[in-house]
Design a protein around this motif. Structure first.
Motif, PDB file in Angstrom:
ATOM      1  N   GLU A 161       0.846  -1.193   0.000  1.00  0.00           N
ATOM      2  CA  GLU A 161       0.000   0.000   0.000  1.00  0.00           C
ATOM      3  C   GLU A 161       0.882   1.245   0.000  1.00  0.00           C
ATOM      4  O   GLU A 161       1.881   1.312   0.723  1.00  0.00           O
ATOM      5  CB  GLU A 161      -0.902  -0.011   1.224  1.00  0.00           C
ATOM      6  N   GLY A 162       0.513   2.210  -0.859  1.00  0.00           N
ATOM      7  CA  GLY A 162       1.278   3.446  -0.932  1.00  0.00           C
ATOM      8  C   GLY A 162       2.416   3.439  -1.931  1.00  0.00           C
ATOM      9  O   GLY A 162       3.005   4.490  -2.207  1.00  0.00           O
ATOM     10  N   SER A 178      -8.096  -0.737  -1.726  1.00  0.00           N
ATOM     11  CA  SER A 178      -9.292  -0.973  -2.554  1.00  0.00           C
ATOM     12  C   SER A 178      -8.951  -1.244  -4.020  1.00  0.00           C
ATOM     13  O   SER A 178      -9.843  -1.588  -4.802  1.00  0.00           O
ATOM     14  CB  SER A 178     -10.234   0.236  -2.472  1.00  0.00           C
ATOM     15  N   ASP A 179      -7.681  -1.109  -4.387  1.00  0.00           N
ATOM     16  CA  ASP A 179      -7.276  -1.397  -5.773  1.00  0.00           C
ATOM     17  C   ASP A 179      -7.112  -2.891  -6.039  1.00  0.00           C
ATOM     18  O   ASP A 179      -6.945  -3.307  -7.192  1.00  0.00           O
ATOM     19  CB  ASP A 179      -5.953  -0.695  -6.108  1.00  0.00           C
ATOM     20  N   SER A 224       0.333   5.577  -6.345  1.00  0.00           N
ATOM     21  CA  SER A 224       0.265   5.101  -4.970  1.00  0.00           C
ATOM     22  C   SER A 224      -0.905   4.147  -4.808  1.00  0.00           C
ATOM     23  O   SER A 224      -2.063   4.537  -4.938  1.00  0.00           O
ATOM     24  CB  SER A 224       0.107   6.299  -4.022  1.00  0.00           C
ATOM     25  N   HIS A 281      -3.752   1.710  -3.268  1.00  0.00           N
ATOM     26  CA  HIS A 281      -4.681   1.701  -2.138  1.00  0.00           C
ATOM     27  C   HIS A 281      -5.230   0.296  -1.992  1.00  0.00           C
ATOM     28  O   HIS A 281      -5.329  -0.451  -2.966  1.00  0.00           O
ATOM     29  CB  HIS A 281      -5.811   2.705  -2.410  1.00  0.00           C
TER      30      HIS A 281
END
Lengths: 113, 114
Positions: B15-16, B84-85, B80, B82
């Motif tokens: 994440e990120g 939810s991706d 970046s 997330h």
């Protein structure tokens, strides 16, 4: 504001049986498409309707598969003498007109035992 | 005939961090190219579309893709990631210019690690 609706969401049938899968497109959409997605694969084109007529049915795998759209709205995909290899998720999509973005339904998962 | 090859069946990122999903296409004419996303038990959703207007295409949820004719590529990126991706992503080419007779790649499953 309903999207493309497909029923049933799941269908289990025995080998050799006949099945019908239904697609309700978004109201006013003139183009309707059927795709088939086998496990681990991308969707594959089956057939495309413009209005009531099948404009392109080149993706139907054989003559056991047939689709209709008699009033230019709801469409039914019909599979005769089902085989285990027909097991897949059948996706329906509609678009406002030819060339417009597609809106997909959630699909019908067909399992042939 | 038109075709697409997604070079990775599975991509995992934290994440990120940036996301890169690779796609190469084959087409006999200037193609229309798409990226679709499929979340579990959800319908396919269009992320973005290339139709020759601009080589860098911006889509929804911060995704973008660059059309590179010399490399026959249409890679999908996001700066970046997330949580939810996390989903299945499909690179798609239109078989007939202007039509929606779509040819899908095999898909890339994107996993996001916390």
């Amino acid at each position: 504001g309903a999207g493309v609706s497909q029923t049933p969401s799941n269908k289990v049938t025995e080998k050799g049986k006949y099945v019908e899968l239904r697609c309700d497109p978004i109201s006013g959409h003139t183009a309707l498409y059927w795709y088939r997605q086998s496990l681990g694969q991308g969707p594959e084109f089956l057939i495309y309707f413009q209005g009531t007529g099948a404009a392109d049915d080149s993706g139907l795998p054989n003559d056991r598969f047939f689709a209709v759209r008699p009033e230019g709205s709801v469409s039914t995909l019909k599979i005769q003498r089902t085989e285990r290899g027909d097991s897949a998720v059948y996706l329906c999509a509609s678009s406002l007109e030819f060339g417009s973005p597609l809106h997909f339904g959630n699909g019908t998962r067909l399992t042939v035992t | 005939a038109q075709s697409v090859t997604q070079l990775d069946s599975h991509v995992s990122v934290s994440e990120g961090t940036p996301v890169l999903l690779r796609c190469n296409y084959s087409s006999s004419y200037s193609p229309s190219l798409f990226w679709y996303v499929q979340h579990p038990n959800k319908g396919l959703q269009l992320l973005l579309k290339y139709t020759s207007a601009a080589t860098l295409v911006k889509g929804i949820n911060g995704f973008e893709a660059e059309f590179k004719k010399s490399e026959t590529s249409f890679h999908l990126t996001k700066p970046s990631a997330h949580m939810s991706d996390a989903a299945e992503y499909f690179c798609v080419v239109s078989e007939i210019q202007g039509a929606q007779k779509l040819v899908f790649g095999q898909g890339t499953r994107l996993t996001i690690n916390p």
